[in-house]
Design an enzyme around this catalytic site. Structure first.
Site, PDB file in Angstrom:
ATOM      1  NE  ARG A 218      -4.808  -1.582  -4.204  1.00 54.87           N
ATOM      2  CZ  ARG A 218      -4.368  -1.903  -2.989  1.00 54.87           C
ATOM      3  NH1 ARG A 218      -3.894  -0.969  -2.183  1.00 54.87           N
ATOM      4  NH2 ARG A 218      -4.396  -3.148  -2.582  1.00 54.87           N
TER       5      ARG A 218
ATOM      6  CG  ASP B 179      -2.021  -0.946   1.235  1.00 53.07           C
ATOM      7  OD1 ASP B 179      -2.330  -1.495   0.164  1.00 53.07           O
ATOM      8  OD2 ASP B 179      -2.624  -1.165   2.309  1.00 53.07           O
TER       9      ASP B 179
HETATM   10  C1  FAD Z   1      -8.840  -1.216  -3.079  1.00 49.24           C
HETATM   11  C2  FAD Z   1      -8.393   0.113  -2.566  1.00 49.24           C
HETATM   12  C3  FAD Z   1      -7.112   0.238  -2.054  1.00 49.24           C
HETATM   13  C4  FAD Z   1      -6.669   1.474  -1.600  1.00 49.24           C
HETATM   14  N1  FAD Z   1      -5.357   1.619  -1.219  1.00 49.24           N
HETATM   15  C5  FAD Z   1      -4.902   2.862  -0.913  1.00 49.24           C
HETATM   16  C6  FAD Z   1      -3.518   3.098  -0.658  1.00 49.24           C
HETATM   17  O1  FAD Z   1      -2.672   2.192  -0.698  1.00 49.24           O
HETATM   18  N2  FAD Z   1      -3.130   4.363  -0.360  1.00 49.24           N
HETATM   19  C7  FAD Z   1      -4.015   5.419  -0.322  1.00 49.24           C
HETATM   20  O2  FAD Z   1      -3.614   6.552  -0.088  1.00 49.24           O
HETATM   21  N3  FAD Z   1      -5.330   5.208  -0.542  1.00 49.24           N
HETATM   22  C8  FAD Z   1      -5.793   3.979  -0.845  1.00 49.24           C
HETATM   23  N4  FAD Z   1      -7.131   3.809  -1.095  1.00 49.24           N
HETATM   24  C9  FAD Z   1      -8.105   4.878  -0.771  1.00 49.24           C
HETATM   25  C10 FAD Z   1      -8.251   5.888  -1.896  1.00 49.24           C
HETATM   26  O3  FAD Z   1      -7.094   6.654  -2.013  1.00 49.24           O
HETATM   27  C11 FAD Z   1      -9.449   6.818  -1.639  1.00 49.24           C
HETATM   28  O4  FAD Z   1      -9.225   7.517  -0.462  1.00 49.24           O
HETATM   29  C12 FAD Z   1     -10.782   6.114  -1.537  1.00 49.24           C
HETATM   30  O5  FAD Z   1     -10.884   5.060  -2.433  1.00 49.24           O
HETATM   31  C13 FAD Z   1     -11.936   7.101  -1.836  1.00 49.24           C
HETATM   32  O6  FAD Z   1     -11.799   7.623  -3.132  1.00 49.24           O
HETATM   33  P1  FAD Z   1     -12.733   7.210  -4.363  1.00 49.24           P
HETATM   34  O7  FAD Z   1     -11.859   6.906  -5.528  1.00 49.24           O
HETATM   35  O8  FAD Z   1     -13.660   6.138  -3.993  1.00 49.24           O
HETATM   36  O9  FAD Z   1     -13.470   8.545  -4.782  1.00 49.24           O
HETATM   37  P2  FAD Z   1     -14.209   9.690  -3.983  1.00 49.24           P
HETATM   38  O10 FAD Z   1     -14.208  10.884  -4.871  1.00 49.24           O
HETATM   39  O11 FAD Z   1     -13.665   9.830  -2.599  1.00 49.24           O
HETATM   40  O12 FAD Z   1     -15.664   9.137  -3.843  1.00 49.24           O
HETATM   41  C14 FAD Z   1     -16.504   8.910  -4.957  1.00 49.24           C
HETATM   42  C15 FAD Z   1     -17.791   8.262  -4.480  1.00 49.24           C
HETATM   43  O13 FAD Z   1     -17.483   6.967  -3.957  1.00 49.24           O
HETATM   44  C16 FAD Z   1     -18.246   6.703  -2.801  1.00 49.24           C
HETATM   45  N5  FAD Z   1     -17.343   6.630  -1.633  1.00 49.24           N
HETATM   46  C17 FAD Z   1     -16.049   6.950  -1.594  1.00 49.24           C
HETATM   47  N6  FAD Z   1     -15.516   6.720  -0.373  1.00 49.24           N
HETATM   48  C18 FAD Z   1     -16.515   6.255   0.372  1.00 49.24           C
HETATM   49  C19 FAD Z   1     -16.609   5.832   1.720  1.00 49.24           C
HETATM   50  N7  FAD Z   1     -15.569   5.867   2.552  1.00 49.24           N
HETATM   51  N8  FAD Z   1     -17.802   5.397   2.154  1.00 49.24           N
HETATM   52  C20 FAD Z   1     -18.872   5.348   1.331  1.00 49.24           C
HETATM   53  N9  FAD Z   1     -18.851   5.733   0.040  1.00 49.24           N
HETATM   54  C21 FAD Z   1     -17.698   6.174  -0.428  1.00 49.24           C
HETATM   55  C22 FAD Z   1     -19.212   7.839  -2.673  1.00 49.24           C
HETATM   56  O14 FAD Z   1     -20.371   7.508  -3.404  1.00 49.24           O
HETATM   57  C23 FAD Z   1     -18.482   8.976  -3.336  1.00 49.24           C
HETATM   58  O15 FAD Z   1     -19.352   9.977  -3.797  1.00 49.24           O
HETATM   59  C24 FAD Z   1      -7.570   2.593  -1.594  1.00 49.24           C
HETATM   60  C25 FAD Z   1      -8.849   2.451  -2.124  1.00 49.24           C
HETATM   61  C26 FAD Z   1      -9.273   1.247  -2.616  1.00 49.24           C
HETATM   62  C27 FAD Z   1     -10.642   1.164  -3.212  1.00 49.24           C
END
Ligand code: FAD
Length: 311
Positions: A187, A136
């Protein structure tokens, strides 16, 4: 994605130890704990039971043993020993052999050599058992060190490893090109930490635009990338790009977090896409949980409702 101020509030709350103690007491209570929506359990056995249901829905998975930032070599060695035991438990359980981990959990704050040694210990067991191990990405002070360690391990012949690139960081296009040159899996995420404007885009529109550009770069030139987001616009953009280029669905996978947009996860599987769910478990779930709350205010209401129901 919330703006930087809201993210800062939740990062602040994550540091308050009284809140942490209260949350730890109620959050993972058997059956009704409010954190169970996002955390698959406190033990590997609980997590394994939890993911059996995901498998039946056609979802792939990666298990993450929660824990971050240890400050002693002994704690880092203990975390790597835990990971080796988790690998053994996963093998026994018969679930998919895929784990995610963080380098600060393995001693990156102690020194680089400690983290590398602990990673090697884990990879010895992971490689022997056919695991894929994802490192990560943490906040920006660790970006270069994480990529450097990843490259070292890659050069040493560990090929069933991948890491993560965050679209909010301004450096990310160069980093993706660097990883594409190796031929390693990336990723792509938006990024979960509060970062200064010197290194990271602050507006959602900028982070999203960068995400789309980086997604295209990965689909065109990368090796089996993972597009990790719950954002329907990002997912649509990915599908559209793959369609336009005639890429088959097995050229990439989508990834989402356990408990978030479960509807979208299964809908994508039904459409024929590969979807992997990131399944966190472990006793140290509080910082991870607070990051998820910080991403979506509605989650706070969801948690409060859960707490009130318990009383
Ligand atoms: C498989 C995976 C691995 C990850 N690994 C890392 C990593 O190694 N390092 C790192 O910095 N980040 C990591 N992340 C987190 C990532 O950086 C984001 O903070 C997180 O995925 C929210 O961003 P989003 O792309 O969903 O979009 P956003 O713009 O945050 O959200 C878009 C839409 O998705 C939905 N949504 C988003 N988050 C949530 C929530 N918490 N609860 C409910 N609905 C939600 C809502 O409908 C929102 O309107 C990871 C995410 C995933 C999915």
């Amino acid at each position: 994605m919330l703006d930087a101020t809201s993210k800062a509030v939740f990062h602040g709350l994550a540091q308050i130890s009284t809140l942490q103690r209260l949350a730890s007491k109620f959050g993972m209570a058997p059956g009704s704990g409010f954190a169970r929506r996002f955390i698959a359990g406190e033990t590997v056995d609980e997590a394994v039971t939890c993911v059996q249901g995901l498998r039946h829905q056609g979802l792939m998975l990666t298990l993450d043993y929660l824990g971050e930032s240890v400050s002693s070599a002994a704690a880092a060695a203990a975390a790597s020993a835990d990971y080796v035991r988790i690998i053994e438990a996963i093998v026994k359980s018969g679930i998919e052999r895929n784990i995610s981990l963080k380098l600060t959990q393995l001693g990156l704050d102690v020194d680089r050599a400690t983290a590398v040694d602990n990673m090697r210990r884990i990879l010895e067991s992971a490689d022997a058992n056919g695991f894929f191990v994802r490192i990560d990405m943490e906040n920006s002070p660790y970006t270069e060190a994480t990529l450097g360690i990843f490259e070292t391990l890659w050069q040493q012949g560990h090929r069933q490893i991948g890491t993560v690139i965050q679209s909010y960081l301004k450096r990310s296009e160069a980093d993706i090109r660097r990883l594409n040159t190796l031929g390693s899996r990336v990723r792509l995420v938006k990024g979960a930490y509060k970062e200064p404007k010197e290194v990271a885009f602050q507006k959602k529109s900028e982070v999203d635009a960068a995400f789309v550009d980086l997604m295209r770069l990965l689909l065109d030139e990368g090796t089996y990338p993972a597009i990790a987001t719950h954002d329907p616009d990002m997912i649509e953009a990915t599908k559209a790009h793959a369609r336009a280029r005639g890429y088959p669905n097995d050229r990439f996978e989508f990834q989402m977090l356990y408990g978030i947009r479960r509807d979208l996860q299964t809908a994508l599987v039904k459409e024929g896409y590969r979807v992997r769910v990131y399944v966190p478990f472990g006793k140290q779930w509080y910082p991870y949980f607070m990051r998820r709350l910080g991403e979506r205010p509605a989650n706070v209401a969801f948690v409060l409702k859960g707490i009130l129901k318990e009383r």
